[in-house]
Design a protein around this motif. Structure first.
Motif, PDB file in Angstrom:
ATOM      1  N   SER A  91       0.826  -1.209   0.000  1.00 26.09           N
ATOM      2  CA  SER A  91       0.000   0.000   0.000  1.00 26.09           C
ATOM      3  C   SER A  91       0.860   1.259   0.000  1.00 26.09           C
ATOM      4  N   ALA A  92       2.071   1.167   0.566  1.00 25.51           N
ATOM      5  CA  ALA A  92       2.953   2.336   0.639  1.00 25.51           C
ATOM      6  C   ALA A  92       3.569   2.694  -0.711  1.00 25.51           C
ATOM      7  N   GLU A  93       3.552   1.749  -1.657  1.00 25.81           N
ATOM      8  CA  GLU A  93       4.168   1.998  -2.962  1.00 25.81           C
ATOM      9  C   GLU A  93       3.540   3.187  -3.674  1.00 25.81           C
ATOM     10  N   THR A  94       2.257   3.407  -3.453  1.00 23.82           N
ATOM     11  CA  THR A  94       1.546   4.481  -4.157  1.00 23.82           C
ATOM     12  C   THR A  94       1.227   5.668  -3.248  1.00 23.82           C
ATOM     13  N   LYS A  95       1.830   5.692  -2.071  1.00 17.52           N
ATOM     14  CA  LYS A  95       1.556   6.771  -1.120  1.00 17.52           C
ATOM     15  C   LYS A  95       2.804   7.604  -0.865  1.00 17.52           C
ATOM     16  N   LEU A  96       2.569   8.869  -0.527  1.00 21.90           N
ATOM     17  CA  LEU A  96       3.659   9.727  -0.086  1.00 21.90           C
ATOM     18  C   LEU A  96       3.835   9.550   1.416  1.00 21.90           C
ATOM     19  N   ILE A  97       4.984   9.029   1.804  1.00 22.02           N
ATOM     20  CA  ILE A  97       5.260   8.770   3.216  1.00 22.02           C
ATOM     21  C   ILE A  97       6.590   9.422   3.566  1.00 22.02           C
ATOM     22  N   SER A  98       6.633  10.066   4.713  1.00 21.34           N
ATOM     23  CA  SER A  98       7.884  10.700   5.128  1.00 21.34           C
ATOM     24  C   SER A  98       8.929   9.627   5.424  1.00 21.34           C
ATOM     25  N   THR A  99      10.135   9.879   4.974  1.00 25.75           N
ATOM     26  CA  THR A  99      11.218   8.908   5.131  1.00 25.75           C
ATOM     27  C   THR A  99      12.398   9.536   5.865  1.00 25.75           C
ATOM     28  N   PHE A 100      13.245   8.665   6.385  1.00 25.83           N
ATOM     29  CA  PHE A 100      14.462   9.102   7.062  1.00 25.83           C
ATOM     30  C   PHE A 100      15.650   8.821   6.144  1.00 25.83           C
TER      31      PHE A 100
END
Length: 392
Positions: A91-100
């Motif tokens: 599901s994260a493949e198509t979402k904008l998620i904050s990364t470190f």
């Protein structure tokens, strides 16, 4: 003396604090609170413990990320009891998620420069590039060849110093296998199995190599092991097909059929499963089963020259020309009006007769095919060049 005692107590307290923090991190990881584990690690890094902290961060990145940006930045999630990390990754493949941002390669290079005698760091470097090879293939920052070279170099340095595990030895074997260095690959694969005999990919690759070396019995042993040990059905199916193929080559056709029918239940309607089944059915003179299997192959793509060639050669090599002719004649009887279809069937009947040197029947079906194709194709269609070549 007092200064020394103070310094000793100070260092000991830092060490105790660090170990306590790591136990907290381990607890968070066990509870699948990966984001909190990352934040805790980041908050505890000092000059004294940075190697340990970064190693733990690397492990967290490679095992428990929710999203990876080219393995240069990572996102983490605190999982709820009902959540699954693999599903979250999808599901994260198509979402904008904050990364470190966390450039593992640069961090490891820096740590290695500071502590070149810690060969475990080279092992982690190999793990990093192996992960990139598996996850990104050709779609990484640098070429796949360079990724493999870096993986091999790091794992080799570590292995020479006695730092390895079943996966690093497998990866070294796989590298040599890719470079057609079979004997060296075999040595690494066997060393890998000595550490973990349940690693299915090692068995699979050994089976592949031994098949190429025509050591069918040894290949069969490893193919069986891979088939039994794989959990993921696509890999299990591949190993089953290999097992069925080797069993067929060694004349154990009943066993081959049993394995291949299992493969057909795992993933129905796959070409190689049908191909190996057809071979074994024909060798056992199970013509009805062979004809059903040939029909299944035909249904996958009735225009495929490869499929028809495999069907024809399987029947001819096992002295079943008559059954093959009936197979194709039945199709001509059922289909009177689709001239493209009839032309292809007639062409392949000509192909079959040419393999048994029956020139009269070969020419007959070449001419029949030409007449059928003239109804639906222009004179300059490539199929007519094929027919002309077959006529010579």
């Amino acid at each position: 003396m007092n200064r020394f005692l103070f310094f000793f107590i100070f260092c000991h307290s830092l060490l105790f604090s660090s170990e306590n923090s790591f136990s907290q991190v381990d607890s968070l990881v066990e509870k699948k609170q990966f984001l909190n584990a990352w934040k805790l690690l980041s908050s505890k890094e000092t000059e004294l413990n940075k190697e340990d902290v970064n190693i733990r961060k690397i492990k967290l990145c490679l095992k428990y990320f929710t999203k990876s940006i080219s393995h240069q930045a990572f996102a983490f999630t605190n999982l709820k009891p009902e959540e699954n990390l693999i599903q979250l990754r999808k599901s994260a493949e198509t979402k904008l998620i904050s990364t470190f941002p966390f450039k593992i390669d640069a961090i490891l290079d820096s740590l290695i420069q500071e502590n070149p005698k810690n060969h475990t760091l080279q092992k982690y470097k190999g793990d990093y590039y192996y992960d990139i090879f598996i996850l990104f293939g050709r779609d990484w920052i640098t070429s796949q060849q360079e990724v493999l070279r870096r993986m091999y170099t790091a794992y080799s340095i570590a292995d020479k110093q006695g730092v390895n595990d079943y996966l690093s030895l497998y990866a070294l074997g796989y590298f040599h296998h890719l470079n057609s260095e079979s004997q060296t690959a075999i040595e690494y694969f066997h060393r890998s199995l000595n550490l973990d005999s349940n690693h299915a990919p090692t068995h699979y690759n050994l089976a592949y190599i031994y098949t190429e070396l025509d050591s069918q019995e040894v290949a069969l042993k490893h193919a069986w092991s891979a088939y039994k040990k794989y959990k993921y059905i696509h890999y299990k199916n591949d190993a089953g097909q290999m097992t069925g193929s080797i069993l067929g080559k060694t004349g154990r056709h009943e066993e081959a059929i049993s394995v291949l029918l299992d493969c057909d239940r795992l993933i129905p309607n796959t070409y190689h499963t049908y191909y190996y089944l057809l071979n074994s059915f024909l060798h056992l003179n199970k013509t009805q089963e062979a004809l059903i299997t040939a029909e299944n192959m035909f249904s996958l793509d009735w225009k495929s020259h490869t499929i028809h060639t495999d069907i024809i050669e399987s029947f001819i090599k096992t002295n079943h020309l008559n059954e093959l002719v009936v197979f194709y004649q039945t199709k001509l009887t059922k289909e009177k009006y689709d001239m493209e279809f009839r032309g292809h069937i007639q062409l392949h009947m000509a192909q079959a007769y040419s393999l048994v040197n029956d020139k009269i029947q070969t020419i007959k079906y070449i001419n029949d095919a030409r007449e059928s194709f003239l109804v639906c194709y222009d004179n300059n269609h490539p199929v007519f060049r094929v027919l002309d070549k077959m006529s010579k």
